[in-house]
Design a protein around this motif. Structure first.
Motif, PDB file in Angstrom:
ATOM      1  N   ALA A 208       0.816  -1.213   0.000  1.00 30.21           N
ATOM      2  CA  ALA A 208       0.000   0.000   0.000  1.00 30.21           C
ATOM      3  C   ALA A 208       0.851   1.263   0.000  1.00 30.21           C
ATOM      4  O   ALA A 208       0.457   2.298  -0.534  1.00 30.21           O
ATOM      5  CB  ALA A 208      -0.926  -0.013   1.217  1.00 30.21           C
ATOM      6  N   SER A 209       2.034   1.208   0.615  1.00 28.73           N
ATOM      7  CA  SER A 209       2.902   2.386   0.712  1.00 28.73           C
ATOM      8  C   SER A 209       4.273   2.037   0.156  1.00 28.73           C
ATOM      9  O   SER A 209       5.193   1.663   0.899  1.00 28.73           O
ATOM     10  CB  SER A 209       3.021   2.843   2.166  1.00 28.73           C
ATOM     11  OG  SER A 209       1.745   3.136   2.706  1.00 28.73           O
ATOM     12  N   PRO A 210       4.457   2.128  -1.167  1.00 24.80           N
ATOM     13  CA  PRO A 210       5.739   1.744  -1.766  1.00 24.80           C
ATOM     14  C   PRO A 210       6.852   2.681  -1.318  1.00 24.80           C
ATOM     15  O   PRO A 210       6.636   3.879  -1.124  1.00 24.80           O
ATOM     16  CB  PRO A 210       5.481   1.872  -3.270  1.00 24.80           C
ATOM     17  CG  PRO A 210       4.341   2.835  -3.385  1.00 24.80           C
ATOM     18  CD  PRO A 210       3.489   2.593  -2.172  1.00 24.80           C
ATOM     19  N   PRO A 211       8.068   2.150  -1.124  1.00 25.86           N
ATOM     20  CA  PRO A 211       9.198   2.995  -0.746  1.00 25.86           C
ATOM     21  C   PRO A 211       9.614   3.896  -1.901  1.00 25.86           C
ATOM     22  O   PRO A 211       9.285   3.619  -3.059  1.00 25.86           O
ATOM     23  CB  PRO A 211      10.286   1.983  -0.407  1.00 25.86           C
ATOM     24  CG  PRO A 211       9.904   0.739  -1.147  1.00 25.86           C
ATOM     25  CD  PRO A 211       8.420   0.734  -1.213  1.00 25.86           C
ATOM     26  N   PRO A 212      10.340   4.958  -1.627  1.00 27.39           N
ATOM     27  CA  PRO A 212      10.803   5.848  -2.697  1.00 27.39           C
ATOM     28  C   PRO A 212      11.697   5.119  -3.691  1.00 27.39           C
ATOM     29  O   PRO A 212      12.321   4.104  -3.365  1.00 27.39           O
ATOM     30  CB  PRO A 212      11.587   6.934  -1.938  1.00 27.39           C
ATOM     31  CG  PRO A 212      11.096   6.859  -0.535  1.00 27.39           C
ATOM     32  CD  PRO A 212      10.718   5.428  -0.300  1.00 27.39           C
ATOM     33  N   ALA A 213      11.772   5.651  -4.893  1.00 23.76           N
ATOM     34  CA  ALA A 213      12.521   5.002  -5.967  1.00 23.76           C
ATOM     35  C   ALA A 213      13.983   4.794  -5.601  1.00 23.76           C
ATOM     36  O   ALA A 213      14.574   3.753  -5.913  1.00 23.76           O
ATOM     37  CB  ALA A 213      12.402   5.816  -7.245  1.00 23.76           C
ATOM     38  N   HIS A 214      14.616   5.774  -4.945  1.00 26.54           N
ATOM     39  CA  HIS A 214      16.046   5.647  -4.630  1.00 26.54           C
ATOM     40  C   HIS A 214      16.281   4.549  -3.597  1.00 26.54           C
ATOM     41  O   HIS A 214      17.334   3.891  -3.584  1.00 26.54           O
ATOM     42  CB  HIS A 214      16.614   6.987  -4.134  1.00 26.54           C
ATOM     43  CG  HIS A 214      16.137   7.394  -2.770  1.00 26.54           C
ATOM     44  ND1 HIS A 214      14.926   8.042  -2.565  1.00 26.54           N
ATOM     45  CD2 HIS A 214      16.701   7.225  -1.535  1.00 26.54           C
ATOM     46  CE1 HIS A 214      14.765   8.266  -1.270  1.00 26.54           C
ATOM     47  NE2 HIS A 214      15.821   7.787  -0.617  1.00 26.54           N
ATOM     48  N   VAL A 215      15.285   4.311  -2.707  1.00 21.06           N
ATOM     49  CA  VAL A 215      15.397   3.227  -1.731  1.00 21.06           C
ATOM     50  C   VAL A 215      15.325   1.878  -2.444  1.00 21.06           C
ATOM     51  O   VAL A 215      16.108   0.955  -2.163  1.00 21.06           O
ATOM     52  CB  VAL A 215      14.299   3.337  -0.661  1.00 21.06           C
ATOM     53  CG1 VAL A 215      14.325   2.125   0.265  1.00 21.06           C
ATOM     54  CG2 VAL A 215      14.461   4.621   0.130  1.00 21.06           C
ATOM     55  N   ILE A 216      14.379   1.757  -3.369  1.00 17.86           N
ATOM     56  CA  ILE A 216      14.255   0.518  -4.151  1.00 17.86           C
ATOM     57  C   ILE A 216      15.531   0.257  -4.928  1.00 17.86           C
ATOM     58  O   ILE A 216      16.051  -0.867  -4.961  1.00 17.86           O
ATOM     59  CB  ILE A 216      13.043   0.598  -5.095  1.00 17.86           C
ATOM     60  CG1 ILE A 216      11.741   0.641  -4.286  1.00 17.86           C
ATOM     61  CG2 ILE A 216      13.032  -0.586  -6.055  1.00 17.86           C
ATOM     62  CD1 ILE A 216      10.512   0.823  -5.123  1.00 17.86           C
TER      63      ILE A 216
END
Length: 338
Positions: A292-300
Motif C-alpha cells: 500500500a505504501s511503496p518505498p521511494p525510488a532511490h530506496v528501491i
C-alpha cells in the motif's frame, strides 16, 4: 516402442522389462492388440501407455493386472511430451501416473486396488471430482509421495460438494502417515485442515497453488514441518512477510517458489531474507509487490543494487503497482523495466 509397423523387433519378448507405446492417436499403423502383447511380457516392470490410442483402455488395464505382476511403474499419459515431476524421480519406487482428461474411476481404481499394497508414488492428473472418487476409501500403506493435478472439467458428470471433497482428502491423508511428499495443484478445496492432516514432522516436500489456507494456518503448518526441503506456495494470498520470515528460520529448504499473487512486500524482511540465504538455495523464485505504501525510488534502487550480484531479478513499475521477480535458478543478471 514408437512408430513401429509391427512388433517383429521383439526377438525375446519374455525378457522385456520396459515398454513405451505411443500411437499418436492411432495415426501410426499397429495391428497387434496391446492386451495380446502384454500376455507375453511377464517380466515387465515399467510401462507407459497413452489412453487416447485405444478404444477400450479398460481391456488393456485388465491385461496389465492379469499378466504383468512385476510392474513397479505404470504411466497412463494423455500427452507424449509430459515430464515426470521431481516428486517422482525415485529409482526403484512403485509408481502410478495417470494423466487423462477422460480418466474414469473404472480404469484407474483396479490398478490402485491390485497394486496398492506396493505403491509408493502416485500422480493423478484428472478432473478434480474424479480425483476425489479415486481417493475415497483407498488404502495405500507404503505411499510416500502424492501429487494431485486437478483438471476443471465442465462436462464432468460427477460433481461433489466442496465439503465432501475436503472430508475425503482429510481422511485419505490421515490414513497415510507414511507420506513425506505432497503436491496439490488446482485441487479446490485445499484448506488448513487438509494440510494439517499430514504428518508434518516427516514432510520433506510441499507444493501448493491457489490453496485456501489462512496466514495463521500456514504459519502453524510451517512451524510443525522443520524437515521441509522443497516448498512451493504459488498464487496464495496467505503468503505474507510473516510467512517469509518463518521460512527464513527453516534451515533445510533448498528449493523455494513463492510466485504468483501473494502479499509479500518490498520490506526489510524480504531483503534480509535475500541477504541470508542466497548460497544455500538450488532453486529460489519469489514475486513480491510494492504494498500500500511503496518505498521511494532511490530506496528501491539501493536495495536492488544490494542483491544484483547474487540474484537474477526483474523489476517492473506500472502506474498502479510495482513488482519484483527474483530467480536464483539461473545465472545472475540485472534487468530493470518501467
Amino acid at each position: 516402442m514408437e512408430d513401429e509397423d509391427s512388433p517383429c523387433w521383439l526377438s525375446d519378448p519374455h525378457g522385456l522389462t520396459s515398454l513405451v507405446i505411443n500411437l499418436y492417436g492411432r495415426r501410426c499403423k499397429w495391428d497387434l492388440p496391446i492386451e495380446r502383447l502384454l500376455m507375453h511380457l511377464p517380466r515387465l516392470k515399467h510401462v507407459r501407455l497413452h489412453p487416447g490410442d485405444y478404444t477400450d483402455m479398460a481391456v488393456v488395464t485388465q491385461a496389465l493386472m492379469r499378466h504383468c505382476t512385476n510392474l513397479t511403474t505404470i504411466q497412463l499419459l494423455a500427452e507424449p511430451g509430459e515430464q515426470e515431476d521431481s516428486l517422482f524421480q525415485a529409482p526403484g519406487s512403485h509408481s502410478l501416473s495417470v494423466s487423462d482428461e477422460a480418466s474414469v474411476p473404472s480404469l484407474v481404481r483396479p490398478i490402485l486396488v491390485i497394486h496398492g499394497a506396493f505403491l509408493t508414488h502416485l500422480h493423478l492428473y484428472t478432473p478434480v471430482d474424479i480425483m476425489w472418487i479415486l481417493l475415497k476409501d483407498m488404502e495405500l500403506p507404503r505411499l510416500v509421495a502424492l501429487r494431485l493435478d486437478g483438471i476443471f472439467a465442465v462436462d464432468c458428470r460427477r460433481h461433489l460438494p466442496a465439503e465432501n471433497k475436503s472430508r475425503i482428502l482429510v481422511e485419505f491423508l490421515k490414513r497415510h502417515p507414511t507420506l513425506t511428499r505432497f503436491a496439490a495443484l488446482r485441487c479446490d478445496p485445499i484448506t488448513d485442515e487438509a494440510i494439517g492432516a499430514l504428518q508434518l514432522g516427516s514432510l520433506v516436500a510441499l507444493e501448493l497453488d491457489c490453496a485456501r489456507l489462512t496466514e495463521d494456518g500456514l504459519l502453524a503448518i510451517l512451524a510443525q514441518a522443520p524437515r521441509l526441503r522443497t516448498l512451493c506456495l504459488d498464487d496464495m494470498a496467505c503468503v505474507t512477510d510473516a510467512v517469509l520470515a518463518q521460512i527464513d528460520h527453516m534451515p533445510y529448504i533448498d528449493h523455494l517458489s513463492l510466485y504468483g499473487d501473494n502479499k509479500i512486500d518490498f520490506s526489510e524482511t524480504l531483503f534480509r531474507f535475500l541477504d541470508h540465504h542466497v548460497p544455500r538455495y538450488r532453486v529460489c523464485k519469489i514475486r513480491c509487490g510494492s504494498g500500500a505504501s511503496p518505498p521511494p525510488a532511490h530506496v528501491i534502487q539501493a536495495k536492488l543494487n544490494r542483491i544484483a550480484r547474487q540474484w537474477h531479478f526483474i523489476y517492473e513499475q506500472t502506474p498502479h503497482a510495482q513488482f519484483l521477480f527474483l530467480d536464483h535458478n539461473i545465472e545472475p543478471r540485472y534487468v530493470s523495466t518501467s
